[in-house]
Design an enzyme around this catalytic site. Structure first.
Site, PDB file in Angstrom:
ATOM      1  N   HIS A 205     -11.760  13.002  25.708  1.00 11.29           N
ATOM      2  CA  HIS A 205     -11.266  13.177  26.868  1.00 11.29           C
ATOM      3  C   HIS A 205     -11.628  14.536  27.736  1.00 11.29           C
ATOM      4  O   HIS A 205     -11.157  14.520  28.992  1.00 11.29           O
ATOM      5  CB  HIS A 205      -9.816  12.957  26.659  1.00 11.29           C
ATOM      6  CG  HIS A 205      -8.988  14.180  25.981  1.00 11.29           C
ATOM      7  ND1 HIS A 205      -8.918  14.518  24.720  1.00 11.29           N
ATOM      8  CD2 HIS A 205      -8.386  15.484  26.428  1.00 11.29           C
ATOM      9  CE1 HIS A 205      -8.470  15.868  24.460  1.00 11.29           C
ATOM     10  NE2 HIS A 205      -8.086  16.149  25.482  1.00 11.29           N
TER      11      HIS A 205
HETATM   12  C1  UD1 Z   1      -4.941  17.582  29.962  1.00  7.56           C
HETATM   13  C2  UD1 Z   1      -5.396  18.930  29.767  1.00  7.56           C
HETATM   14  C3  UD1 Z   1      -6.204  18.823  28.740  1.00  7.56           C
HETATM   15  C4  UD1 Z   1      -5.344  18.567  27.506  1.00  7.56           C
HETATM   16  C5  UD1 Z   1      -4.986  17.097  27.764  1.00  7.56           C
HETATM   17  C6  UD1 Z   1      -4.410  16.352  26.473  1.00  7.56           C
HETATM   18  C7  UD1 Z   1      -5.565  20.435  31.715  1.00  7.56           C
HETATM   19  C8  UD1 Z   1      -6.545  21.107  32.820  1.00  7.56           C
HETATM   20  N1  UD1 Z   1      -6.008  19.595  30.982  1.00  7.56           N
HETATM   21  O1  UD1 Z   1      -6.122  16.761  30.301  1.00  7.56           O
HETATM   22  O2  UD1 Z   1      -6.514  20.595  28.115  1.00  7.56           O
HETATM   23  O3  UD1 Z   1      -6.530  18.634  26.256  1.00  7.56           O
HETATM   24  O4  UD1 Z   1      -4.351  17.014  28.796  1.00  7.56           O
HETATM   25  O5  UD1 Z   1      -4.475  14.832  26.599  1.00  7.56           O
HETATM   26  O6  UD1 Z   1      -4.267  20.673  31.881  1.00  7.56           O
HETATM   27  N2  UD1 Z   1      -3.585   9.810  33.276  1.00  7.56           N
HETATM   28  C9  UD1 Z   1      -2.851   8.947  33.116  1.00  7.56           C
HETATM   29  N3  UD1 Z   1      -1.490   8.808  32.540  1.00  7.56           N
HETATM   30  C10 UD1 Z   1      -1.154  10.081  32.124  1.00  7.56           C
HETATM   31  C11 UD1 Z   1      -1.766  11.160  32.274  1.00  7.56           C
HETATM   32  C12 UD1 Z   1      -3.065  11.307  32.740  1.00  7.56           C
HETATM   33  O7  UD1 Z   1      -3.381   7.830  33.486  1.00  7.56           O
HETATM   34  O8  UD1 Z   1       0.084  10.129  31.530  1.00  7.56           O
HETATM   35  C13 UD1 Z   1      -4.931   9.894  33.795  1.00  7.56           C
HETATM   36  C14 UD1 Z   1      -4.978  10.176  35.381  1.00  7.56           C
HETATM   37  O9  UD1 Z   1      -5.816   9.295  35.986  1.00  7.56           O
HETATM   38  C15 UD1 Z   1      -5.280  11.778  35.316  1.00  7.56           C
HETATM   39  C16 UD1 Z   1      -6.282  11.564  34.153  1.00  7.56           C
HETATM   40  O10 UD1 Z   1      -5.639  10.875  33.197  1.00  7.56           O
HETATM   41  O11 UD1 Z   1      -5.919  11.787  36.659  1.00  7.56           O
HETATM   42  C17 UD1 Z   1      -6.348  13.207  33.700  1.00  7.56           C
HETATM   43  O12 UD1 Z   1      -5.070  13.773  33.441  1.00  7.56           O
HETATM   44  P1  UD1 Z   1      -4.852  15.335  33.566  1.00  7.56           P
HETATM   45  O13 UD1 Z   1      -3.292  15.655  32.991  1.00  7.56           O
HETATM   46  O14 UD1 Z   1      -5.299  15.884  34.673  1.00  7.56           O
HETATM   47  O15 UD1 Z   1      -5.467  15.904  32.432  1.00  7.56           O
HETATM   48  P2  UD1 Z   1      -5.935  15.628  31.207  1.00  7.56           P
HETATM   49  O16 UD1 Z   1      -7.374  14.727  31.049  1.00  7.56           O
HETATM   50  O17 UD1 Z   1      -5.061  14.487  30.619  1.00  7.56           O
HETATM   51  N1  UDP Z   2      -2.662  11.837  19.428  1.00  9.25           N
HETATM   52  C1  UDP Z   2      -1.958  10.778  19.428  1.00  9.25           C
HETATM   53  N2  UDP Z   2      -2.558   9.443  19.647  1.00  9.25           N
HETATM   54  C2  UDP Z   2      -3.733   9.411  20.015  1.00  9.25           C
HETATM   55  C3  UDP Z   2      -4.517  10.672  20.377  1.00  9.25           C
HETATM   56  C4  UDP Z   2      -4.200  11.641  20.000  1.00  9.25           C
HETATM   57  O1  UDP Z   2      -0.797  10.931  19.022  1.00  9.25           O
HETATM   58  O2  UDP Z   2      -4.244   8.327  20.532  1.00  9.25           O
HETATM   59  C5  UDP Z   2      -2.098  13.284  19.318  1.00  9.25           C
HETATM   60  C6  UDP Z   2      -2.964  14.057  17.926  1.00  9.25           C
HETATM   61  O3  UDP Z   2      -2.167  13.707  16.681  1.00  9.25           O
HETATM   62  C7  UDP Z   2      -2.677  15.412  18.318  1.00  9.25           C
HETATM   63  C8  UDP Z   2      -2.633  15.455  19.905  1.00  9.25           C
HETATM   64  O4  UDP Z   2      -2.579  14.063  20.343  1.00  9.25           O
HETATM   65  O5  UDP Z   2      -1.449  16.141  17.841  1.00  9.25           O
HETATM   66  C9  UDP Z   2      -3.894  15.997  20.562  1.00  9.25           C
HETATM   67  O6  UDP Z   2      -3.843  15.830  21.775  1.00  9.25           O
HETATM   68  P1  UDP Z   2      -5.047  15.751  22.831  1.00  9.25           P
HETATM   69  O7  UDP Z   2      -6.261  15.179  22.127  1.00  9.25           O
HETATM   70  O8  UDP Z   2      -4.881  14.792  23.908  1.00  9.25           O
HETATM   71  O9  UDP Z   2      -5.230  17.064  23.589  1.00  9.25           O
HETATM   72  P2  UDP Z   2      -5.978  18.486  22.831  1.00  9.25           P
HETATM   73  O10 UDP Z   2      -5.303  18.819  21.665  1.00  9.25           O
HETATM   74  O11 UDP Z   2      -7.365  18.348  22.997  1.00  9.25           O
HETATM   75  O12 UDP Z   2      -5.381  19.433  24.201  1.00  9.25           O
END
Ligand code: UD1
Ligand code: UDP
Length: 358
Positions: A205
């Site tokens: 992601h």
């Molecule tokens: C964010 C964090 C990243 C973290 C990740 C965990 C920042 C800059 N990035 O990235 O460090 O690893 O969360 O998962 O803060 N979307 C949905 N539903 C949701 C959330 C997001 O559909 O509940 C989609 C939307 O299209 C959105 C895209 O995902 O534009 C990205 O979401 P965003 O919160 O901007 O960043 P993440 O990639 O989730």
């Molecule tokens: N995780 C989860 N379901 C999923 C993928 C990840 O519960 O389908 C949990 C995982 O166990 C970990 C956290 O989400 O605790 C990690 O989040 P993510 O990879 O979105 O973000 P990052 O750690 O890279 O910021």
């Protein structure tokens, strides 16, 4: 003493859960502020259910947007809550836009900030997470470094040593508190028709990986090569960002990779613990792999979790399909007897002790 716990994304819910528990156990007054950065059921609500967390007192509902728009919206909304609540400390966790905005709002109101998981560095300033964590660290008053490596990073940047505390990572607390519950409750393997060590588990992601079509194609090719090599399917619970991009770039995922929706924490722990190998660009998944003694192949050019590589539980391979396959071959053959360097499961208690005595 009143503590504001700020969270907004999936990993923050998991890693702040032990602090919520610790506050409840010790009757410390806390206010949970959810920024709403994540909002889809499978990225948000399911974690509150799995971890049996109380509903946040505030949900700022900021949703998605560009970095500036999202960070700005959180900043404005949190400022108002902090102004009304006047807490004695604000706690943020990790490196998301929620963290940067939460810390900025607090520092301008002169409220002490505790940064949980401080001092991680990838030394790659192209990553939004690196910017967020560096800035949050430099405006925090209590920096909760998970390991000595992260404490050293902060020390080298000139942050006052009295602000630095090595406490372990709350990801260990969360995992140890929930593994048995997951063993009892989750039926994920059965439901997906999987047997232990009979599959590879992937997650993807990160912005630098999935917003670039060529890089995303390389990553998918790498996963397919691994599936063919080991004759095992890759299970890929797909982050919404990646799902959107695969569709926008018209990238089709071959059958060797089984795409599923993101799963809740209890199911994901089962999928991780029983996988033959993890392939991921996630920070939390690299850590959980290390704790669970499952070999990890990290699909990135850098990691802010070098301890996991140093102990032999993780390898960095980037996004090139050949390097992914070579890395997977190497990790597949490795022993699983490393010692986990990320903590002992008592990080949240230590953090609370330090906040209470601040
Ligand atoms: C964010 C964090 C990243 C973290 C990740 C965990 C920042 C800059 N990035 O990235 O460090 O690893 O969360 O998962 O803060 N979307 C949905 N539903 C949701 C959330 C997001 O559909 O509940 C989609 C939307 O299209 C959105 C895209 O995902 O534009 C990205 O979401 P965003 O919160 O901007 O960043 P993440 O990639 O989730
Ligand atoms: N995780 C989860 N379901 C999923 C993928 C990840 O519960 O389908 C949990 C995982 O166990 C970990 C956290 O989400 O605790 C990690 O989040 P993510 O990879 O979105 O973000 P990052 O750690 O890279 O910021």
């Amino acid at each position: 003493m009143k503590v504001c716990i700020v969270l907004g994304t999936r990993p923050e819910i998991v890693k702040m859960a032990p602090l919520v528990r610790a506050c409840q156990r010790r009757s410390v007054e806390f206010i949970l502020i959810h920024t709403g950065q994540h909002y889809s059921y499978e990225m948000d609500r399911i974690f509150f259910q799995d971890l049996e967390l109380p509903d946040p007192q505030y949900n700022l509902n900021v949703g998605s947007g560009t970095h500036g728009k999202q960070t700005g919206a959180i900043l404005m909304a949190i400022e108002k809550v902090l102004f009304d609540e006047r807490p004695d400390a604000v706690l943020v966790q990790g490196d998301t836009n929620t963290v940067l905005a939460g810390a900025l709002a607090a520092v301008k109101l002169n409220i002490p900030i505790g940064h949980v998981e401080a001092g991680l560095r990838s030394y790659d300033r192209h990553m939004p997470e690196e910017i967020n964590r560096v800035l949050a660290d430099h405006i925090s008053d209590m920096l909760f470094a998970p390991t000595e490596v992260s404490r050293q990073n902060l020390f080298k940047e000139g942050i006052e040593p009295t602000k630095l505390h090595v406490v372990g990572n709350t990801v260990v607390d969360a995992l140890l508190q929930n593994m048995e519950i997951s063993n009892r409750r989750s039926k994920a393997l059965n439901e997906l028709g999987l047997r232990p060590r009979g599959y590879l588990l992937g997650t993807l992601h990160r912005q630098e990986n999935v917003d670039d079509p060529a890089r995303l194609r390389g990553l998918v090719d790498g996963l397919v090569s691994c599936a063919k090599e080991f004759q095992l399917p890759v299970i890929l619970p797909l982050h919404p960002r990646t799902r959107k991009n695969l569709s926008n770039f018209a990238i089709v995922i071959p059958d060797e990779v089984r795409v599923i929706d993101p799963v809740g924490y209890l199911d994901f722990l089962q999928l991780e613990a029983n996988a033959a190998l993890l392939l991921t660009d996630s920070g939390g998944v690299q850590e959980e792999a290390c704790i669970l003694h499952v070999p990890c192949v990290t699909l990135r050019d850098s990691t802010e979790r070098p301890e996991t590589v140093m102990v032999g539980g993780n390898i960095l391979v980037g996004a090139d399909p050949k390097r992914i396959l070579d890395g997977a071959r190497e990790m597949f053959g490795r022993g699983r007897d490393w010692t986990c360097p990320l903590g002992d499961g008592n990080a949240a208690e230590r953090i609370l002790d330090i906040i209470l005595s601040h």
